[in-house]
Design an enzyme around this catalytic site. Structure first.
Site, mmCIF file in Angstrom:
data_model
loop_
_atom_site.group_PDB
_atom_site.id
_atom_site.type_symbol
_atom_site.label_atom_id
_atom_site.label_comp_id
_atom_site.label_asym_id
_atom_site.label_seq_id
_atom_site.Cartn_x
_atom_site.Cartn_y
_atom_site.Cartn_z
ATOM 1 N N TYR A 25 0.843 -1.204 0.000
ATOM 2 C CA TYR A 25 0.000 0.000 0.000
ATOM 3 C C TYR A 25 0.879 1.257 0.000
ATOM 4 O O TYR A 25 0.624 2.215 -0.729
ATOM 5 C CB TYR A 25 -0.919 -0.018 1.228
ATOM 6 C CG TYR A 25 -1.646 1.274 1.513
ATOM 7 C CD1 TYR A 25 -2.542 1.805 0.590
ATOM 8 C CD2 TYR A 25 -1.424 1.976 2.698
ATOM 9 C CE1 TYR A 25 -3.203 3.003 0.847
ATOM 10 C CE2 TYR A 25 -2.083 3.169 2.961
ATOM 11 C CZ TYR A 25 -2.968 3.674 2.029
ATOM 12 O OH TYR A 25 -3.612 4.868 2.285
ATOM 13 N N SER A 107 -4.057 12.335 8.768
ATOM 14 C CA SER A 107 -4.933 12.121 7.613
ATOM 15 C C SER A 107 -6.381 11.904 8.045
ATOM 16 O O SER A 107 -6.638 11.319 9.107
ATOM 17 C CB SER A 107 -4.447 10.881 6.852
ATOM 18 O OG SER A 107 -5.446 10.404 5.980
ATOM 19 N N GLN A 128 -5.449 16.919 8.039
ATOM 20 C CA GLN A 128 -5.657 16.894 6.576
ATOM 21 C C GLN A 128 -7.090 16.478 6.270
ATOM 22 O O GLN A 128 -7.585 15.470 6.782
ATOM 23 C CB GLN A 128 -4.681 15.898 5.933
ATOM 24 C CG GLN A 128 -4.906 15.685 4.435
ATOM 25 C CD GLN A 128 -5.780 14.476 4.130
ATOM 26 O OE1 GLN A 128 -5.735 13.478 4.852
ATOM 27 N NE2 GLN A 128 -6.585 14.571 3.078
ATOM 28 N N TYR A 130 -10.021 15.360 3.566
ATOM 29 C CA TYR A 130 -10.574 14.934 2.279
ATOM 30 C C TYR A 130 -12.016 15.396 2.280
ATOM 31 O O TYR A 130 -12.728 15.189 3.273
ATOM 32 C CB TYR A 130 -10.542 13.412 2.144
ATOM 33 C CG TYR A 130 -9.224 12.841 1.699
ATOM 34 C CD1 TYR A 130 -8.545 13.362 0.598
ATOM 35 C CD2 TYR A 130 -8.670 11.747 2.343
ATOM 36 C CE1 TYR A 130 -7.347 12.821 0.171
ATOM 37 C CE2 TYR A 130 -7.471 11.195 1.920
ATOM 38 C CZ TYR A 130 -6.816 11.737 0.835
ATOM 39 O OH TYR A 130 -5.632 11.195 0.415
ATOM 40 N N THR A 156 -6.585 18.486 0.911
ATOM 41 C CA THR A 156 -5.975 17.762 -0.214
ATOM 42 C C THR A 156 -6.870 17.880 -1.443
ATOM 43 O O THR A 156 -8.052 17.550 -1.392
ATOM 44 C CB THR A 156 -5.750 16.282 0.174
ATOM 45 O OG1 THR A 156 -4.832 16.257 1.268
ATOM 46 C CG2 THR A 156 -5.171 15.487 -0.985
ATOM 47 N N ARG A 165 -4.015 1.775 -7.885
ATOM 48 C CA ARG A 165 -2.759 1.087 -7.556
ATOM 49 C C ARG A 165 -3.060 -0.403 -7.626
ATOM 50 O O ARG A 165 -3.850 -0.927 -6.836
ATOM 51 C CB ARG A 165 -2.284 1.496 -6.168
ATOM 52 C CG ARG A 165 -2.045 3.003 -6.093
ATOM 53 C CD ARG A 165 -2.305 3.567 -4.712
ATOM 54 N NE ARG A 165 -2.777 4.937 -4.792
ATOM 55 C CZ ARG A 165 -3.500 5.525 -3.837
ATOM 56 N NH1 ARG A 165 -3.826 4.880 -2.759
ATOM 57 N NH2 ARG A 165 -3.891 6.766 -3.989
ATOM 58 N N LYS A 252 -3.029 21.303 -0.567
ATOM 59 C CA LYS A 252 -2.072 20.248 -0.937
ATOM 60 C C LYS A 252 -2.463 19.570 -2.239
ATOM 61 O O LYS A 252 -3.635 19.254 -2.448
ATOM 62 C CB LYS A 252 -2.043 19.205 0.197
ATOM 63 C CG LYS A 252 -1.211 17.970 -0.085
ATOM 64 C CD LYS A 252 -1.111 17.106 1.161
ATOM 65 C CE LYS A 252 -0.215 15.908 0.956
ATOM 66 N NZ LYS A 252 -0.849 14.810 0.264
ATOM 67 N N HIS A 276 1.072 13.636 -4.742
ATOM 68 C CA HIS A 276 0.576 12.588 -3.840
ATOM 69 C C HIS A 276 1.547 11.396 -3.823
ATOM 70 O O HIS A 276 1.137 10.238 -3.726
ATOM 71 C CB HIS A 276 -0.818 12.130 -4.304
ATOM 72 C CG HIS A 276 -1.766 11.796 -3.184
ATOM 73 N ND1 HIS A 276 -2.744 12.644 -2.749
ATOM 74 C CD2 HIS A 276 -1.881 10.684 -2.417
ATOM 75 C CE1 HIS A 276 -3.436 12.066 -1.781
ATOM 76 N NE2 HIS A 276 -2.906 10.876 -1.545
HETATM 77 C C1 LIG Z 1 0.672 5.077 2.079
HETATM 78 C C2 LIG Z 1 0.329 6.498 1.757
HETATM 79 C C3 LIG Z 1 -0.905 7.000 2.165
HETATM 80 C C4 LIG Z 1 -1.217 8.341 1.903
HETATM 81 N N1 LIG Z 1 -2.411 8.847 2.375
HETATM 82 C C5 LIG Z 1 -2.663 10.162 2.211
HETATM 83 C C6 LIG Z 1 -3.825 10.747 2.805
HETATM 84 O O1 LIG Z 1 -4.584 10.086 3.482
HETATM 85 N N2 LIG Z 1 -4.036 12.059 2.577
HETATM 86 C C7 LIG Z 1 -3.187 12.832 1.811
HETATM 87 O O2 LIG Z 1 -3.432 14.022 1.645
HETATM 88 N N3 LIG Z 1 -2.077 12.310 1.285
HETATM 89 C C8 LIG Z 1 -1.792 10.999 1.459
HETATM 90 N N4 LIG Z 1 -0.650 10.483 0.954
HETATM 91 C C9 LIG Z 1 0.299 11.350 0.236
HETATM 92 C C10 LIG Z 1 1.292 11.955 1.223
HETATM 93 O O3 LIG Z 1 0.664 12.909 2.037
HETATM 94 C C11 LIG Z 1 2.448 12.650 0.473
HETATM 95 O O4 LIG Z 1 1.925 13.545 -0.460
HETATM 96 C C12 LIG Z 1 3.368 11.652 -0.201
HETATM 97 O O5 LIG Z 1 3.572 10.517 0.603
HETATM 98 C C13 LIG Z 1 4.705 12.302 -0.486
HETATM 99 O O6 LIG Z 1 5.538 11.435 -1.176
HETATM 100 P P1 LIG Z 1 6.662 10.515 -0.486
HETATM 101 O O7 LIG Z 1 5.946 9.361 0.106
HETATM 102 O O8 LIG Z 1 7.510 10.130 -1.650
HETATM 103 O O9 LIG Z 1 7.367 11.353 0.546
HETATM 104 C C14 LIG Z 1 -0.307 9.158 1.200
HETATM 105 C C15 LIG Z 1 0.923 8.629 0.809
HETATM 106 C C16 LIG Z 1 1.246 7.323 1.093
HETATM 107 C C17 LIG Z 1 2.598 6.785 0.681
#
Ligand SMILES: Cc1cc2nc3c(=O)[nH]c(=O)nc-3n(C[C@H](O)[C@H](O)[C@H](O)COP(=O)(O)O)c2cc1C
Length: 388
Positions: A25, A107, A128, A130, A156, A165, A252, A276
């Site tokens: 994930y 989140s 954050q 949604y 976001t 994915r 974001k 993201h």
């Molecule tokens: C497993 C996972 C879950 C994520 N869930 C959210 C989320 O719930 N809300 C959100 O705004 N971004 C989410 N993101 C995006 C992260 O906030 C962020 O933008 C991203 O992880 C940055 O990239 P990096 O993992 O390469 O540092 C998620 C990212 C990952 C890897």
């Protein structure tokens, strides 16, 4: 005790420790994962200028993000299901961030609830949001974040529809995991994770279960969230949400200069240049490649932050030298959390701070505020030559 010297060390332990479903994930991007890969490899294409015979004593990585003092401008990004990577994951990551002196962003899709984190840390954190079709639920969620004393709302904008994915579909991702023959076989090799998870405060989506009518178990929740993300979110609605919140707002998921201008016009306190982590529009350019254009468009009007692909303090320095005032790590802290719980998040932050500090020194800088294009060697066509 293993010797941890970089983020990859944490990732290796994380992979061994956490059930495959949750590792996959985190460790995937959408479709072909081109953007996911580019996010990190584009950082490597930028090189650094070495400077010598500069007094490097008295260095500091301290800075500010949206007016808040930070030990370094690296916040923990909002990451859904963090509490499945490690028992009470959000509470532990938030505490590690608080003790280190960097912001933690919870989140909407967390396992620990807003109230759990507030109670555990006793300090303000960022929430954050949604946006969902159920306006009443969103209103109550915002009120809960206010009541918990959250100091910024991170809205976001790049997930009104979920990027596919493949692995999540094939693994049947759910929280808690459904017990199929495949998951049971995998869970049997992750007993330390399982034992800790038995004692966890929660194993379902804490901001949702019990707060929405008709949700009794997590399996109906997956369908509910897919249906509930609001596809009609537009700038008018964003403005209304900002008014409802009434405090500091970070928008974001901005990757386009015109969108950045709209965010600045609305009076947001900051934007996060982000794709993201490559999980949404596969084929989009990396955040670091889009940063120069966005700085040109709004650099003087709004605080610009960046995430996606950061795995080291060197990556942080590159983003700052290109104009970002703040950065976020997603996977880099998840690796630490999955590997070693709260201590692992602290280790991830320590690794990044040390890399940032050493790189700053070898670039001949003592303060982050002095970083700039003069510290970098950027390939000539880094931003790409694309047809108008
Ligand atoms: C497993 C996972 C879950 C994520 N869930 C959210 C989320 O719930 N809300 C959100 O705004 N971004 C989410 N993101 C995006 C992260 O906030 C962020 O933008 C991203 O992880 C940055 O990239 P990096 O993992 O390469 O540092 C998620 C990212 C990952 C890897």
């Amino acid at each position: 005790m293993p010797v941890i010297t970089n983020i990859d060390d944490l990732k290796r332990i994380y992979e061994r420790r956490v059930p495959r479903m949750f590792y996959d994930y985190a460790e995937s991007g959408s479709w072909t994962e081109q953007t996911f890969r580019d996010n990190s490899s584009d950082f490597h294409d930028i090189r650094l200028r070495q400077k010598v015979a500069v007094d490097m004593s008295g260095r500091s990585t301290a800075s500010k993000m949206i007016g808040q003092e930070v030990a370094m401008p690296v916040a923990l990004a909002p990451v859904g299901l963090t509490g499945m990577q490690h028992a009470d994951g959000e509470m532990k990551a938030a505490k590690a961030a608080l003790d280190f002196g960097v912001p933690f962003t919870l989140s909407t899709m967390s396992i620990n609830s807003i109230e759990d984190v507030a109670e555990h840390t006793g300090a303000p954190f960022w929430f954050q949001l949604y946006t969902m079709k159920d306006e009443d639920y969103v209103r109550r969620l915002i009120q809960r974040a206010k009541d918990a004393n959250c100091s910024a709302l991170v809205i976001t904008l790049d997930l009104q529809i979920l990027g596919q994915r493949h692995k999540d579909l094939k693994n049947g991702l759910s929280a808690p995991p459904k017990l199929t023959a495949k998951t049971i076989a995998n869970l049997m090799t992750k007993w330390a994770w399982g034992i800790e998870m038995l004692g966890a405060k929660r194993r379902e989506f804490g901001n949702i279960v019990g707060h929405v009518e008709g949700i009794s178990d997590a399996s109906s929740l997956g369908a509910w969230t897919a249906e509930q993300f609001d596809p009609s979110l537009d700038w008018t609605k964003i403005e209304k949400l900002m008014e409802q919140w009434g405090g500091k707002v970070i928008l974001k998921g901005i990757l386009d200069p015109e969108d950045a201008k709209m965010a600045a016009k609305l009076g947001a306190d900051a934007i996060v240049v982000s794709n993201h982590g490559g999980r949404q529009l596969d084929g989009a350019l990396s955040s670091i490649r889009m940063l120069p254009q966005i700085m040109d468009a709004v650099g003087g009007d709004i605080e610009v932050h960046l995430d996606s692909g950061i795995r080291s303090g060197q990556d942080v320095l590159k983003a700052l030298a290109m104009g970002a005032k703040g950065t976020y790590i997603g996977r880099a802290f998840v690796y630490g959390l999955g590997a070693m719980g709260q201590k692992g998040v602290t280790t991830a932050l320590e690794v990044i701070q040390k890399e940032l500090d050493t790189t700053m020194a070898l670039c001949g800088e003592r303060n982050l505020a002095d970083l700039g294009p003069h510290n970098l060697l950027v390939p000539q066509d880094f931003c790409g030559r694309w047809q108008e």
